[in-house]
Design a protein around this motif. Structure first.
Motif, PDB file in Angstrom:
ATOM      1  N   ARG A  91       1.558   2.307  -3.749  1.00  0.00           N
ATOM      2  CA  ARG A  91       0.391   3.004  -4.287  1.00  0.00           C
ATOM      3  C   ARG A  91       0.999   4.288  -3.955  1.00  0.00           C
ATOM      4  O   ARG A  91       0.101   5.275  -5.070  1.00  0.00           O
ATOM      5  N   GLU A  92       1.564   4.474  -3.117  1.00  0.00           N
ATOM      6  CA  GLU A  92       1.381   6.287  -2.381  1.00  0.00           C
ATOM      7  C   GLU A  92       2.798   6.957  -3.379  1.00  0.00           C
ATOM      8  O   GLU A  92       3.348   8.167  -3.612  1.00  0.00           O
ATOM      9  N   ASN A  99      10.541   2.753   1.041  1.00  0.00           N
ATOM     10  CA  ASN A  99       8.775   1.916   1.760  1.00  0.00           C
ATOM     11  C   ASN A  99       9.594   0.108   1.893  1.00  0.00           C
ATOM     12  O   ASN A  99       8.814   0.038   2.817  1.00  0.00           O
ATOM     13  N   TYR A 130       1.071  -1.268   0.131  1.00  0.00           N
ATOM     14  CA  TYR A 130      -0.206   0.478   0.279  1.00  0.00           C
ATOM     15  C   TYR A 130       0.685   0.993   0.074  1.00  0.00           C
ATOM     16  O   TYR A 130       0.417   2.691  -0.789  1.00  0.00           O
TER      17      TYR A 130
END
Length: 297
Positions: A283-284, A291, A280
């Motif tokens: 996705r950003e 990450n 997730y």
């Protein structure tokens, strides 16, 4: 199969162990790492070890286990670059006078994981991992001979990391699958940040094409068998379910809870949460390496 020697295999499973990280999981349980499986393929006198473990304590236990067999350890094989399956390779190689071997791609990935020790591995297990120089070498044709039996490193591409191989032992109908196949343990999905598991499915197909009877997964529930058709079917289903959950849910905690509900008996919920956060976060946008580190820590 050659009639000159007996060939067999045994598996040592190191239990889940505590790890550092930012608080408990969303379901309130403490962070614990997955079980780590190490495989010993044995002939009459010699043996080959596959995917040595992470910590000094684990390696000492594995070394005592190998020594108790009375076999001469000739080689230590790393199937892929994740440090939890090779950081103790040189420690064990020195103990037994064995040679560490891997594919070209795996050796490249080993260097990358070594570079991440300070920012990731040593933060999760401070003081528990021994010095881990990359001493692995390639072997001609990616093949070893164990008393007349072929042990073949087969490149399968991307699974839970890049440049994965599996060790195929045709005379045993065995594939030691590293992290290409899991067995009753939540899969580490974080290095497929687009949520597309096509490449991993292709790696599983490559294992299936070898037509093994038995598969040893390097992350496994020790109470389960090594039946290859079951493992392949269940692994494919998990990828399908993860992909569907990613499409359905907008928040990592909802993905985490959905996969826990779908697989209530699976071990390794810490890695499930790490995977959820990394997928997730991807996705950003942002830096993929940062990450991953943020997802783990």
């Amino acid at each position: 199969m050659s009639t000159e020697t007996v060939l067999g295999y045994d598996v040592f499973v190191a239990d889940p162990m505590p790890m550092n990280g930012s608080g408990p999981l969303p379901n309130g349980v403490p962070r614990m790492y997955q079980p780590i499986a190490v495989t010993l393929i044995q002939g009459r006198s010699d043996a080959v070890l596959v995917d040595p473990p992470l910590t000094t304590a684990q390696a000492n236990a594995v070394g005592d286990w190998v020594e108790a067999t009375g076999k001469r350890l000739t080689h230590i094989v790393a199937t892929h670059g994740h440090g939890d399956h090779w950081f103790t390779a040189e420690m064990l190689a020195e103990r037994f006078g064995a040679q560490v071997v891997a594919s070209v791609g795996t050796i490249q990935q080993m260097h990358g994981n070594l570079g991440a020790r300070e920012v990731l591995w040593d933060k999760m297990w401070p003081g528990q991992i021994p010095p881990s120089p990359v001493t692995a070498v390639t072997v001609p044709g990616d093949s070893l001979d164990l008393e007349g039996h072929e042990l073949n490193l087969v490149e399968v591409g991307h699974a839970d990391s890049e440049d994965c191989t599996v060790l195929h032992v045709p005379d045993l109908g065995l594939v030691v699958a590293g992290d290409v196949i899991y067995n009753g343990v939540h899969q580490y999905l974080a290095e497929s940040p687009d949520g597309d598991f096509t490449a991993w499915r292709e790696a599983v197909d490559a294992v299936a094409a070898l037509a093994p009877r038995s598969i040893v997964a390097s992350h496994q529930d020790r109470t389960l068998d090594d039946d290859a058709p079951r493992l392949i079917t269940e692994h494919r289903r998990y990828l399908d379910d993860a992909e569907a959950a990613l499409e359905r849910y907008d928040k990592p905690v909802d993905f985490f809870n959905a996969m826990r509900e779908r697989y209530p008996d699976f071990i390794g919920t810490t890695v499930l949460w790490v995977s959820a956060q990394a997928l997730y976060l991807a996705r950003e946008g942002g830096d993929p390496v940062k990450n991953l580190v943020n997802a783990w820590l």
